[in-house]
Motif scaffolding. Sequence first.
Motif, short mmCIF file in Angstrom:
data_model
loop_
_atom_site.label_atom_id
_atom_site.label_comp_id
_atom_site.label_asym_id
_atom_site.label_seq_id
_atom_site.Cartn_x
_atom_site.Cartn_y
_atom_site.Cartn_z
N THR B 306 2.17 -35.87 3.03
CA THR B 306 2.25 -35.30 1.69
C THR B 306 3.51 -34.47 1.54
O THR B 306 4.15 -34.10 2.52
N GLU B 307 3.83 -34.16 0.31
CA GLU B 307 4.99 -33.30 0.03
C GLU B 307 4.84 -31.98 0.77
O GLU B 307 5.77 -31.48 1.39
N GLU B 365 8.43 -43.85 -4.95
CA GLU B 365 7.50 -42.72 -4.87
C GLU B 365 7.56 -42.06 -3.50
O GLU B 365 7.54 -40.85 -3.37
N ARG B 368 10.86 -40.13 -3.46
CA ARG B 368 10.84 -38.92 -4.30
C ARG B 368 10.02 -37.80 -3.66
O ARG B 368 10.39 -36.64 -3.73
N THR B 369 8.90 -38.19 -3.04
CA THR B 369 8.07 -37.17 -2.36
C THR B 369 8.90 -36.47 -1.28
O THR B 369 8.90 -35.25 -1.15
N GLN B 370 9.65 -37.28 -0.51
CA GLN B 370 10.46 -36.68 0.55
C GLN B 370 11.57 -35.80 -0.04
O GLN B 370 11.82 -34.70 0.45
N ARG B 372 11.61 -34.21 -2.86
CA ARG B 372 11.03 -32.96 -3.40
C ARG B 372 10.78 -31.96 -2.29
O ARG B 372 11.10 -30.78 -2.40
#
Lengths: 85, 537
Positions: B306-307, B365, B368-370, B372
């Motif tokens: 998870t982020e 996705e 982008r999670t990484q 962020r």
Amino acid sequence: MKSFNYVINDELGLHARPAGLLVKEAKKFSSKITLTKGERTVSATQLMMIMSMGVKKGAEVTVTVDGADEEEACAAMEKFFQENL
Amino acid sequence: MEQFEGKSIFRKIAMGKILFYEKASAVVKREKISDPAAELARLDAAKEKAVHQLQQLYEKAVKEVGEAGAAIFEVHQMMLDDDDYCESIRNMVEQDGVNVEYAVAVTGDNFSQMFASMDDDYMKARAADIKDISERLVRILTGNDSDMSALEEPVILVADDLAPSETVQMDKSKLLGFVTEHGSSNSHTAILARTMNIPALIGVPIQKDWNGKMGIVDGYRGVFIVDPDEEQIAKAKAQMEEEARKAELLKTLKGQKTATKSGREIHLYANIGSVSDTAGALANDAEGIGLFRSEFLYLESDHYPTEEEQFQAYKVVAQNMAGKKVIIRTLDIGADKKVDYFELEPEENPALGYRAIRICLTREEVFRTQLRALLRASAFGNISIMFPMIISVKEVRRIKEILAEVKAELKALDIPYQDVEIGVMIETPAAVIIGEELAKEVDFFSIGTNDLTQYTLAIDRQNPKLDEFYDAHHPAVLRLIQMTIDAGHKGGAWVGICGELGADMELTEQFVKMGIDELSVSPTFILPLREIIRNMD
């Protein structure tokens, strides 16, 4: 009086160092700031009492701020929790 | 000869005379006093002195083990200032009319009991911290606070338990290792031992009559040998000689600049593969992290990390490096690194297949999670982001668009981040050839020599039959490196090497002459490379 709830994200929970920093931050304000977890409530300026609550990752605490500078103090506390815990 | 098992804290070996250490604090006597005000004035003076000592210990520890390891002495200062702790001491002095030493000792016991009874290992370990600050106050009050570091010869310290302030005060050159009966692998002492490179065992049933005997602390096998035989001594000596050779380099080169005699500076950074490797990087005096492989987060997990999970990992490394550069490489899986939950289809030719940035740009996705998580962590240190397996300017522009979008999202939510430097790995001949265009898009290049060599020579390094055709120093690869450096500089990017060739000492001089700006290597290579560079003209 103002308050907010926060779920601890830090792996070690509310451990010694952030607890110390929290006390420093809380002492900047004249408002009375307390932390509540379950049945127990302690003042945010009591380092060892805070640590003795054993707040772990995933636990929810309620921060309550009451006093003349509560607006500012509550915002600062929320910011502190988000950045450090 | 006797042999005891214990839990090893640090994999090293040491041999020497055993010193059995007992705390000098002894028993504090209860005395009636007549002037509470004078007694409390003594308390204030002692507290002030204690805070001063702790500040010095903090500064010493920052230099020796870094910010994270030193933080405990900051916490000790805060604990000394705790209202409840101080009030309890004051109350005892004022209401019971007892001497302040006694009030401190009793208060310290009470508070440390409170922590010792908690069902949380981390908090249990804090009981030792409270004892430690209380003993410090008592030592100051009784005028018995000469530092216990007056060891005359190198020893293996055997003790029931050691407080962090005791281990840090000691003259490290006289301390070969330590063995304790109590203490946990979670304790600060254990953490300090690790970062200080001292072999240590815990959970060993200690005996007072070992004092003065010969001992071997074997942190590799987790055993403590008392009165070793000839064979054991010879074996330990051989291992220690090897270690000593490395330690010698450490001693002379730590804290020194990495620059040639003519003053050209090269940055020596460390490659790390997990958060805990940061300790090794700091212990070897890395000037930054040149390659933090983020794959471990994905490889060690059974779900997409998870982020928040990623953010915590990146933040810890950024904080531990305390302002030094930390270059984190985004996800580089595929080819030889497989992760089940990505459900990648089998490929005919995985090295030329769906991997690294190609996955990121098609499964946005995940990317982008990484990003962020990386940007959020950037608010806590000096983070740079590096992208692997780049072959075109188009890819870099797309990455920059996505990065700008993620930044805008964070900004809208008022989540802090820093403007990070971005860089690309140069791992394909294509990237080298279009180097100048790429350099205009980014802040830096890092040459991944393993892949660059494999793609240039068309040799699979996993296939032993090809060994006779393989040449690690092939002139084509070296020329590509020169081209990369020139193109990078022309386009305004600094250039480093993070592949295995970066640690190849036969090439270090050549790389420096080629104009390389940075070498990122396994932590243990940093000091040997620094030596080579410092000896260059």
